[in-house]
Design a protein around this motif. Structure first.
Motif, PDB file in Angstrom:
ATOM      1  N   GLU A  83     -11.870  62.019-119.139  1.00  0.00           N
ATOM      2  CA  GLU A  83     -10.750  62.497-119.962  1.00  0.00           C
ATOM      3  C   GLU A  83      -9.530  61.656-119.601  1.00  0.00           C
ATOM      4  O   GLU A  83      -9.255  61.453-118.417  1.00  0.00           O
ATOM      5  N   SER A 129     -18.896  65.602-120.226  1.00  0.00           N
ATOM      6  CA  SER A 129     -17.592  65.125-119.787  1.00  0.00           C
ATOM      7  C   SER A 129     -17.523  65.181-118.263  1.00  0.00           C
ATOM      8  O   SER A 129     -18.099  66.069-117.627  1.00  0.00           O
ATOM      9  N   GLY A 183     -13.375  69.454-115.287  1.00  0.00           N
ATOM     10  CA  GLY A 183     -14.544  68.840-115.910  1.00  0.00           C
ATOM     11  C   GLY A 183     -14.261  68.180-117.249  1.00  0.00           C
ATOM     12  O   GLY A 183     -15.141  68.057-118.093  1.00  0.00           O
ATOM     13  N   PHE A 206     -12.591  69.040-119.834  1.00  0.00           N
ATOM     14  CA  PHE A 206     -12.774  69.957-120.971  1.00  0.00           C
ATOM     15  C   PHE A 206     -12.059  69.449-122.233  1.00  0.00           C
ATOM     16  O   PHE A 206     -12.593  69.526-123.340  1.00  0.00           O
ATOM     17  N   ASN A 242     -13.911  66.599-123.887  1.00  0.00           N
ATOM     18  CA  ASN A 242     -15.150  67.128-124.445  1.00  0.00           C
ATOM     19  C   ASN A 242     -14.897  67.720-125.830  1.00  0.00           C
ATOM     20  O   ASN A 242     -15.604  67.419-126.796  1.00  0.00           O
ATOM     21  N   GLU A 267     -23.414  73.466-122.463  1.00  0.00           N
ATOM     22  CA  GLU A 267     -22.256  72.590-122.370  1.00  0.00           C
ATOM     23  C   GLU A 267     -22.296  71.884-121.013  1.00  0.00           C
ATOM     24  O   GLU A 267     -22.841  72.424-120.059  1.00  0.00           O
ATOM     25  N   TYR A 280     -19.586  70.214-118.449  1.00  0.00           N
ATOM     26  CA  TYR A 280     -18.274  69.821-117.936  1.00  0.00           C
ATOM     27  C   TYR A 280     -18.485  69.523-116.455  1.00  0.00           C
ATOM     28  O   TYR A 280     -18.587  70.451-115.647  1.00  0.00           O
TER      29      TYR A 280
END
Ligand code: FMN
Length: 186
Positions: A79, A113, A120, A122, A125, A144, A146
């Motif tokens: 990220e 991610s 994580g 988020f 993602n 999911e 993360y």
């Protein structure tokens, strides 16, 4: 060697020691998967420029051919500033044009991610999901992924040190294999 649907893996970081790349490499090294994973690089792509739609450079043509040939696409990304790193967003834009000729259309997708932080990645993602849903990519909802605390996940050779993380990622990929089969364009 794993066999099964062929998956293009896009890594959202360009740096050599990238944790996201290490994670992608650890996925590729996993055995007993019903998936064949292969990295498709994005760092060579030019900034997307609509003026080049009619006559794209070979790096763009090659990239689009490889995505078009894949049965699914897996994003492994950090990220940046609570969003998708620019290099990865650029690759998404490059693959989406010219209008009506997107290579993403109906290709099953998933995202993992990755961050050294606790959240994580988020934000990345979900911003990625927003673009891919618009591009008509069925993105796997569950499980999911993360992955936080990523700086402590690998040994010196890049192997995952934590069995529960390894088991989770294996389960994630098996679910993705089923997702690809269920959502393959007919
Ligand atoms: C420009 C920039 C912005 C960042 N923003 C975030 C962020 O919003 N959230 C986060 O968890 N980490 C952020 N980080 C830290 C990254 O998670 C960290 O550098 C990570 O190792 C990058 O992924 P990589 O190891 O795959 O290259 C940022 C790093 C950079 C260089």
């Amino acid at each position: 060697m794993n066999t099964g649907p062929n998956v293009a893996v896009l890594i959202g970081s360009l740096r050599k020691e990238s944790l996201s790349r290490k994670l992608a490499m650890a996925l590729i090294a996993m055995e007993g998967l019903h998936l064949s994973l292969e990295i498709v690089e994005i760092g060579q792509l030019p900034h997307y420029n609509q003026d080049d739609d009619a006559n794209p450079p070979s790096s763009v043509r090659d990239f689009k051919e490889r995505i078009a040939a894949a049965d699914g696409v897996l994003f492994v990304t950090p990220e940046y500033n609570r969003s998708v790193p620019g290099a990865l967003k650029n690759a998404i834009d490059v693959g989406s044009r010219p209008y009506g000729k997107s290579v993403w259309d109906r290709k099953p997708g998933a995202v993992i991610s990755v961050s050294p932080g606790a959240l994580g990645a988020f934000g990345a993602n979900h911003h990625l999901r927003q673009s891919m849903v618009f591009l008509n990519v069925p993105m796997m909802q569950q499980p999911e992924a993360y992955i936080g605390g990523a700086a402590t996940l690998f040994d010196a050779k890049g192997a995952l040190v934590n069995e529960s993380t390894r088991a989770f990622l294996h389960k994630f990929l098996q679910a993705f294999a089923q997702w690809i089969e269920r959502n393959a364009p007919r």
